[in-house]
Write a protein that holds these residues in place. Structure first.
Motif, PDB file in Angstrom:
ATOM      1  N   ARG A 175       0.763  -1.167  -0.014  1.00 55.26           N
ATOM      2  CA  ARG A 175      -0.310  -0.127   0.535  1.00 55.26           C
ATOM      3  C   ARG A 175       0.778   1.167   0.112  1.00 55.26           C
ATOM      4  NH1 ARG A 175      -3.816  -1.857   4.670  1.00 55.26           N
ATOM      5  NH2 ARG A 175      -4.710  -3.539   3.259  1.00 55.26           N
ATOM      6  N   GLU A 176       1.928   0.713   0.548  1.00 50.93           N
ATOM      7  CA  GLU A 176       3.186   2.376   0.359  1.00 50.93           C
ATOM      8  C   GLU A 176       3.260   3.254  -0.523  1.00 50.93           C
ATOM      9  OE1 GLU A 176       5.833   1.780   3.676  1.00 50.93           O
ATOM     10  OE2 GLU A 176       4.443   1.651   5.127  1.00 50.93           O
ATOM     11  N   LYS A 177       3.343   1.749  -1.700  1.00 51.47           N
ATOM     12  CA  LYS A 177       3.704   2.242  -3.476  1.00 51.47           C
ATOM     13  C   LYS A 177       3.072   3.062  -3.652  1.00 51.47           C
ATOM     14  CE  LYS A 177       5.738  -2.154  -3.620  1.00 51.47           C
ATOM     15  NZ  LYS A 177       7.119  -2.000  -3.984  1.00 51.47           N
ATOM     16  N   ILE A 178       1.400   2.581  -3.479  1.00 47.46           N
ATOM     17  CA  ILE A 178       0.317   3.970  -3.508  1.00 47.46           C
ATOM     18  C   ILE A 178      -0.228   4.665  -2.776  1.00 47.46           C
ATOM     19  CG2 ILE A 178      -1.652   3.551  -5.225  1.00 47.46           C
ATOM     20  CD1 ILE A 178      -0.833   0.276  -5.283  1.00 47.46           C
ATOM     21  N   GLY A 179      -1.032   5.715  -3.688  1.00 49.69           N
ATOM     22  CA  GLY A 179      -0.968   6.808  -3.163  1.00 49.69           C
ATOM     23  C   GLY A 179      -2.747   6.944  -3.859  1.00 49.69           C
ATOM     24  N   MET A 180      -4.108   7.687  -3.138  1.00 46.62           N
ATOM     25  CA  MET A 180      -4.965   7.631  -4.334  1.00 46.62           C
ATOM     26  C   MET A 180      -5.973   9.046  -3.473  1.00 46.62           C
ATOM     27  SD  MET A 180      -7.906   4.996  -4.845  1.00 46.62           S
ATOM     28  CE  MET A 180      -9.800   4.574  -5.280  1.00 46.62           C
ATOM     29  N   VAL A 181      -6.113   9.575  -4.183  1.00 47.46           N
ATOM     30  CA  VAL A 181      -7.434  10.711  -4.048  1.00 47.46           C
ATOM     31  C   VAL A 181      -8.392   9.980  -4.423  1.00 47.46           C
ATOM     32  CG1 VAL A 181      -7.309  13.205  -4.408  1.00 47.46           C
ATOM     33  CG2 VAL A 181      -4.753  12.815  -4.389  1.00 47.46           C
ATOM     34  N   PHE A 182      -9.670  10.753  -3.453  1.00 41.79           N
ATOM     35  CA  PHE A 182     -11.272  10.317  -4.480  1.00 41.79           C
ATOM     36  C   PHE A 182     -11.845  11.553  -4.274  1.00 41.79           C
ATOM     37  CE2 PHE A 182      -9.301   7.474  -0.684  1.00 41.79           C
ATOM     38  CZ  PHE A 182      -9.495   6.266  -1.326  1.00 41.79           C
ATOM     39  N   GLN A 183     -12.647  11.380  -4.665  1.00 39.27           N
ATOM     40  CA  GLN A 183     -14.011  12.871  -5.516  1.00 39.27           C
ATOM     41  C   GLN A 183     -14.046  13.229  -4.305  1.00 39.27           C
ATOM     42  OE1 GLN A 183     -17.583  10.972  -6.888  1.00 39.27           O
ATOM     43  NE2 GLN A 183     -18.166  12.884  -7.515  1.00 39.27           N
ATOM     44  N   HIS A 184     -14.770  12.448  -3.179  1.00 37.15           N
ATOM     45  CA  HIS A 184     -15.024  12.998  -2.231  1.00 37.15           C
ATOM     46  C   HIS A 184     -13.425  12.776  -0.261  1.00 37.15           C
ATOM     47  CE1 HIS A 184     -18.712  14.466  -3.108  1.00 37.15           C
ATOM     48  NE2 HIS A 184     -19.149  12.632  -3.525  1.00 37.15           N
ATOM     49  N   PHE A 185     -12.377  14.141  -0.268  1.00 38.13           N
ATOM     50  CA  PHE A 185     -11.470  14.817  -0.234  1.00 38.13           C
ATOM     51  C   PHE A 185     -11.252  13.226   0.974  1.00 38.13           C
ATOM     52  CE2 PHE A 185     -14.760  18.501  -0.271  1.00 38.13           C
ATOM     53  CZ  PHE A 185     -14.106  17.977  -1.707  1.00 38.13           C
ATOM     54  N   ASN A 186     -12.219  12.907   1.958  1.00 36.06           N
ATOM     55  CA  ASN A 186     -12.226  12.109   3.109  1.00 36.06           C
ATOM     56  C   ASN A 186     -10.739  12.827   3.966  1.00 36.06           C
ATOM     57  OD1 ASN A 186     -13.798  10.494   2.127  1.00 36.06           O
ATOM     58  ND2 ASN A 186     -12.104   9.333   0.550  1.00 36.06           N
ATOM     59  N   LEU A 187     -10.462  13.370   4.228  1.00 31.66           N
ATOM     60  CA  LEU A 187      -9.767  14.996   5.507  1.00 31.66           C
ATOM     61  C   LEU A 187     -10.036  13.864   6.700  1.00 31.66           C
ATOM     62  CD1 LEU A 187      -8.775  18.402   3.413  1.00 31.66           C
ATOM     63  CD2 LEU A 187      -7.287  15.715   3.331  1.00 31.66           C
ATOM     64  N   PHE A 188      -9.456  14.336   7.615  1.00 31.86           N
ATOM     65  CA  PHE A 188      -9.741  13.237   9.280  1.00 31.86           C
ATOM     66  C   PHE A 188     -10.038  15.096   9.581  1.00 31.86           C
ATOM     67  CE2 PHE A 188      -5.509  10.777   8.103  1.00 31.86           C
ATOM     68  CZ  PHE A 188      -6.828   9.881   8.301  1.00 31.86           C
ATOM     69  N   PRO A 189     -11.616  15.224  10.108  1.00 32.05           N
ATOM     70  CA  PRO A 189     -11.749  16.490  10.562  1.00 32.05           C
ATOM     71  C   PRO A 189     -11.483  17.049  11.153  1.00 32.05           C
ATOM     72  CG  PRO A 189     -13.228  14.931  10.848  1.00 32.05           C
ATOM     73  CD  PRO A 189     -12.691  14.390   9.902  1.00 32.05           C
ATOM     74  N   HIS A 190     -11.198  16.591  12.107  1.00 26.46           N
ATOM     75  CA  HIS A 190     -11.091  17.230  13.629  1.00 26.46           C
ATOM     76  C   HIS A 190      -9.444  17.468  13.541  1.00 26.46           C
ATOM     77  CE1 HIS A 190     -14.801  16.062  14.224  1.00 26.46           C
ATOM     78  NE2 HIS A 190     -14.432  15.309  14.814  1.00 26.46           N
ATOM     79  N   LYS A 191      -8.453  17.047  12.585  1.00 27.31           N
ATOM     80  CA  LYS A 191      -6.571  17.322  12.396  1.00 27.31           C
ATOM     81  C   LYS A 191      -6.632  18.180  11.925  1.00 27.31           C
ATOM     82  CE  LYS A 191      -5.455  13.324  13.818  1.00 27.31           C
ATOM     83  NZ  LYS A 191      -4.574  13.369  15.692  1.00 27.31           N
ATOM     84  N   CYS A 192      -6.083  19.078  12.285  1.00 26.81           N
ATOM     85  CA  CYS A 192      -5.774  20.008  11.024  1.00 26.81           C
ATOM     86  C   CYS A 192      -4.952  19.886  10.198  1.00 26.81           C
ATOM     87  CB  CYS A 192      -4.813  21.160  12.076  1.00 26.81           C
ATOM     88  SG  CYS A 192      -3.171  21.367  11.780  1.00 26.81           S
ATOM     89  N   VAL A 193      -4.428  20.894   8.523  1.00 30.92           N
ATOM     90  CA  VAL A 193      -4.380  20.704   7.364  1.00 30.92           C
ATOM     91  C   VAL A 193      -3.233  20.190   7.880  1.00 30.92           C
ATOM     92  CG1 VAL A 193      -2.750  21.604   5.211  1.00 30.92           C
ATOM     93  CG2 VAL A 193      -5.439  22.200   6.296  1.00 30.92           C
TER      94      VAL A 193
END
Ligand SMILES: Nc1ncnc2c1ncn2[C@@H]1O[C@H](COP(=O)(O)OP(=O)(O)OP(=O)(O)O)[C@@H](O)[C@H]1O
Ligand SMILES: [Mg+2]
Length: 261
Positions: A90-108
């Protein structure tokens, strides 16, 4: 001749009685920029999710960077991959989704440092330094301490891209990353992807309905229908002279819907 970085061999994917991928094979060369296009339900997202190990396959093999993804060598034979093997792959691959799925309670910034610190044991200071480099690259350094809810959709998506890059993947997968955005925010995200394509040698697979972007970005286009590759080729050939009836019909429809080719 280098070997493919992704080699998909005869994979089968079913959801209950529904066969979504029925013996799909394809290869991607290192550094290649590939766009996957095709009608809704044709299996584009499924392929990316399988590569990201978010979905299991029901048959076939996938090789990533010279190693089996869902299998591993044991006692001279291939056995099903265990969680540790999957984690490593999994570390070889990064994925970006249509809906960002950021962790809401963590800063950028913490959204970006979390995975490298947890999965790779990288020290906080080093992870933060790398996060700031990545945020700078996507034009978001000034928002490092902001919370996701304080960002626009385009900004969130640029943070999501930086987060996916934080584990230094060799392969990046993008699934309709601009389709949930207001039109005026699309370009800022596409610009980041153009920059990544131009400045890195990462292999990039993009699912998109932005035909104009697919044309400019991709080295090769794959047109999918019903879980099969109906046609593939260079962007000019696919968009200007599609050979297959189904490709022609699809392109006529997306152009009628207002997409630029
Ligand atoms: N979790 C699931 N359970 C059951 N069926 C699913 C699931 N995920 C996807 N499918 C089905 O698999 C097929 C392929 O879906 P997929 O999401 O890969 O299509 P897509 O090409 O990405 O479509 P779109 O352009 O609408 O995003 C569809 O028929 C879909 O309904
Ligand atoms: Mg999809």
């Amino acid at each position: 001749m280098p070997s493919p970085i992704i080699h998909i061999d005869n994979i089968i994917k079913t959801y209950g009685p529904l066969t979504v991928l029925d013996g799909l094979s394809m290869s991607v060369m290192p550094g290649e920029k590939l766009a996957l296009i095709g009608p809704s339900g044709s299996g584009k997202t499924t392929i990316l999710r399988i590569l990201m190990t978010l979905e299991k396959i029901n048959g076939g093999h996938i090789e990533i960077d010279g190693e089996q993804l869902y299998h591993m060598q044991k006692a001279g034979g291939l056995v099903a991959a265990d969680e540790r093997h999957l984690q490593k792959m999994r570390e070889k691959i990064g994925m970006v989704f249509q809906h960002f799925n950021l962790f809401p309670h963590k800063c950028v910034r913490d959204n970006i440092t979390l995975a490298p610190m947890l999965t790779k044991g990288i020290a906080r200071a080093a992870a933060e330094a790398r996060a700031m480099e990545l945020l700078d690259m996507v034009g978001m350094a000034d928002k490092a301490k902001s919370m996701p809810a304080q960002l626009s959709g385009g900004q969130k998506q640029r943070v999501a891209i930086a987060r996916a890059l934080a584990l230094s993947p060799k392969i990046m997968l993008f699934d309709e990353v601009t389709s949930a955005l207001d039109p005026e925010l699309v370009e800022e995200v596409l610009n980041v992807m153009r920059k990544l394509a131009a400045e890195t040698d990462m292999t990039m697979l993009l699912v998109t309905h932005e035909m104009g972007f697919a044309h400019d970005f991709a080295d090769r286009i794959l047109f999918f229908d019903k879980g099969r590759i109906v046609e593939e080729g260079k962007p000019d050939d696919i968009f200007r002279n599609p050979r297959q009836e189904r490709t022609q019909t699809f392109l006529r429809k997306v152009i009628a819907a207002g997409h630029r080719v």
